[in-house]
Design a protein around this motif. Sequence first.
Motif, PDB file in Angstrom:
ATOM      1  N   UNK A  31      23.624  34.302  38.759  1.00 31.92           N
ATOM      2  CA  UNK A  31      23.238  35.116  39.913  1.00 31.92           C
ATOM      3  C   UNK A  31      23.180  34.272  41.179  1.00 31.92           C
ATOM      4  N   UNK A  32      22.737  33.022  41.075  1.00 29.04           N
ATOM      5  CA  UNK A  32      22.722  32.155  42.256  1.00 29.04           C
ATOM      6  C   UNK A  32      24.128  31.804  42.729  1.00 29.04           C
ATOM      7  N   UNK A  33      25.062  31.708  41.800  1.00 27.59           N
ATOM      8  CA  UNK A  33      26.451  31.407  42.155  1.00 27.59           C
ATOM      9  C   UNK A  33      27.249  32.666  42.439  1.00 27.59           C
ATOM     10  N   UNK A  34      26.591  33.800  42.433  1.00 25.50           N
ATOM     11  CA  UNK A  34      27.177  35.107  42.751  1.00 25.50           C
ATOM     12  C   UNK A  34      28.277  35.530  41.786  1.00 25.50           C
ATOM     13  N   UNK A  35      28.001  35.349  40.489  1.00 31.06           N
ATOM     14  CA  UNK A  35      28.845  35.918  39.445  1.00 31.06           C
ATOM     15  C   UNK A  35      28.210  37.186  38.886  1.00 31.06           C
ATOM     16  N   UNK A  36      26.890  37.304  39.024  1.00 32.92           N
ATOM     17  CA  UNK A  36      26.143  38.450  38.531  1.00 32.92           C
ATOM     18  C   UNK A  36      25.400  39.065  39.709  1.00 32.92           C
ATOM     19  N   UNK A  37      25.499  40.386  39.822  1.00 39.13           N
ATOM     20  CA  UNK A  37      24.800  41.124  40.876  1.00 39.13           C
ATOM     21  C   UNK A  37      23.921  42.175  40.207  1.00 39.13           C
ATOM     22  N   UNK A  38      22.709  42.332  40.730  1.00 39.17           N
ATOM     23  CA  UNK A  38      21.759  43.269  40.138  1.00 39.17           C
ATOM     24  C   UNK A  38      21.572  44.531  40.965  1.00 39.17           C
ATOM     25  N   UNK A  39      22.044  44.513  42.204  1.00 43.69           N
ATOM     26  CA  UNK A  39      21.823  45.664  43.066  1.00 43.69           C
ATOM     27  C   UNK A  39      23.132  46.055  43.729  1.00 43.69           C
ATOM     28  N   UNK A  40      23.501  47.265  43.836  1.00 39.73           N
ATOM     29  CA  UNK A  40      22.849  48.512  43.461  1.00 39.73           C
ATOM     30  C   UNK A  40      22.942  48.799  41.972  1.00 39.73           C
ATOM     31  N   UNK A  41      23.842  48.112  41.269  1.00 43.39           N
ATOM     32  CA  UNK A  41      23.904  48.231  39.814  1.00 43.39           C
ATOM     33  C   UNK A  41      24.290  46.858  39.263  1.00 43.39           C
ATOM     34  N   UNK A  42      24.119  46.695  37.965  1.00 44.06           N
ATOM     35  CA  UNK A  42      24.433  45.417  37.335  1.00 44.06           C
ATOM     36  C   UNK A  42      25.948  45.239  37.289  1.00 44.06           C
ATOM     37  N   UNK A  43      26.423  44.164  37.931  1.00 41.72           N
ATOM     38  CA  UNK A  43      27.855  43.867  37.960  1.00 41.72           C
ATOM     39  C   UNK A  43      28.038  42.396  37.613  1.00 41.72           C
ATOM     40  N   UNK A  44      28.970  42.134  36.711  1.00 46.54           N
ATOM     41  CA  UNK A  44      29.315  40.768  36.333  1.00 46.54           C
ATOM     42  C   UNK A  44      30.771  40.565  36.713  1.00 46.54           C
ATOM     43  N   UNK A  45      31.029  39.618  37.642  1.00 42.49           N
ATOM     44  CA  UNK A  45      32.387  39.419  38.131  1.00 42.49           C
ATOM     45  C   UNK A  45      32.638  37.933  38.345  1.00 42.49           C
ATOM     46  N   UNK A  46      33.707  37.415  37.724  1.00 44.28           N
ATOM     47  CA  UNK A  46      34.110  36.028  37.904  1.00 44.28           C
ATOM     48  C   UNK A  46      35.507  36.028  38.512  1.00 44.28           C
ATOM     49  N   UNK A  47      35.618  35.663  39.799  1.00 45.34           N
ATOM     50  CA  UNK A  47      36.946  35.576  40.410  1.00 45.34           C
ATOM     51  C   UNK A  47      37.781  34.487  39.738  1.00 45.34           C
ATOM     52  N   UNK A  48      39.060  34.690  39.703  1.00 46.19           N
ATOM     53  CA  UNK A  48      39.958  33.755  39.034  1.00 46.19           C
ATOM     54  C   UNK A  48      39.865  32.348  39.628  1.00 46.19           C
ATOM     55  N   UNK A  49      39.710  32.245  40.940  1.00 44.97           N
ATOM     56  CA  UNK A  49      39.670  30.935  41.584  1.00 44.97           C
ATOM     57  C   UNK A  49      38.349  30.197  41.362  1.00 44.97           C
ATOM     58  N   UNK A  50      37.341  30.865  40.807  1.00 39.55           N
ATOM     59  CA  UNK A  50      36.046  30.231  40.529  1.00 39.55           C
ATOM     60  C   UNK A  50      35.749  30.176  39.034  1.00 39.55           C
ATOM     61  N   UNK A  51      36.785  30.292  38.225  1.00 42.39           N
ATOM     62  CA  UNK A  51      36.628  30.310  36.776  1.00 42.39           C
ATOM     63  C   UNK A  51      36.091  28.975  36.237  1.00 42.39           C
ATOM     64  N   UNK A  52      36.556  27.858  36.796  1.00 44.35           N
ATOM     65  CA  UNK A  52      36.102  26.545  36.338  1.00 44.35           C
ATOM     66  C   UNK A  52      34.595  26.401  36.558  1.00 44.35           C
ATOM     67  N   UNK A  53      34.107  26.843  37.704  1.00 42.68           N
ATOM     68  CA  UNK A  53      32.675  26.785  37.986  1.00 42.68           C
ATOM     69  C   UNK A  53      31.871  27.592  36.986  1.00 42.68           C
ATOM     70  N   UNK A  54      32.374  28.767  36.620  1.00 42.35           N
ATOM     71  CA  UNK A  54      31.668  29.591  35.643  1.00 42.35           C
ATOM     72  C   UNK A  54      31.686  28.961  34.257  1.00 42.35           C
TER      73      UNK A  54
END
Length: 158
Positions: A31-54
């Motif tokens: 959530x701090x690295x903005x891969x998970x969002x809690x508002x307005x709904x739970x969303x989990x998103x990993x952009x392709x260019x930030x895959x190594x970080x995840x």
Amino acid sequence: MASAIGLVFSNYSYVSLSVAIFAGLLMLLSSLSEYVFFSPSFVFYVPYDRLIGFVLILAVSFLSGLVIPMNVYRIITLQNKPKRIGGSFIGSIIGTAAGACSCGPVGFAIISTFGTIGGVATSLLSTYEIPLRILSSGILIYVYYTTTKSLSINCKIG
């Protein structure tokens, strides 16, 4: 080394501690690295260019979930022998903190409120985010090695 893992994780309380640490760190860092969002709904998103970080966040979370319960077990088992406890627990905390210190845009916004020093820190953390997480994974792997070695010697497992 596998016998040390079997010794520690044969107790379900250590398994549950491990799962809690892994899940907690994964959700916090994601959530701090903005891969998970809690508002307005739970969303989990990993952009392709930030895959190594995840993937590195996954590694730090997994290794922390493995190493911290092993060190708790070691401390409880060797509590009458303080000389043998050593710095593995401190090493696991340092490794986890090193992986968390590059905590993404939210952390950068907080750090940047400290003026010029915050700006320099933000620049360094954003530039070296991936190497810091690799370093923290390396620290955690070393702590895992020393902990399993210590458990093998002090708990007489073969």
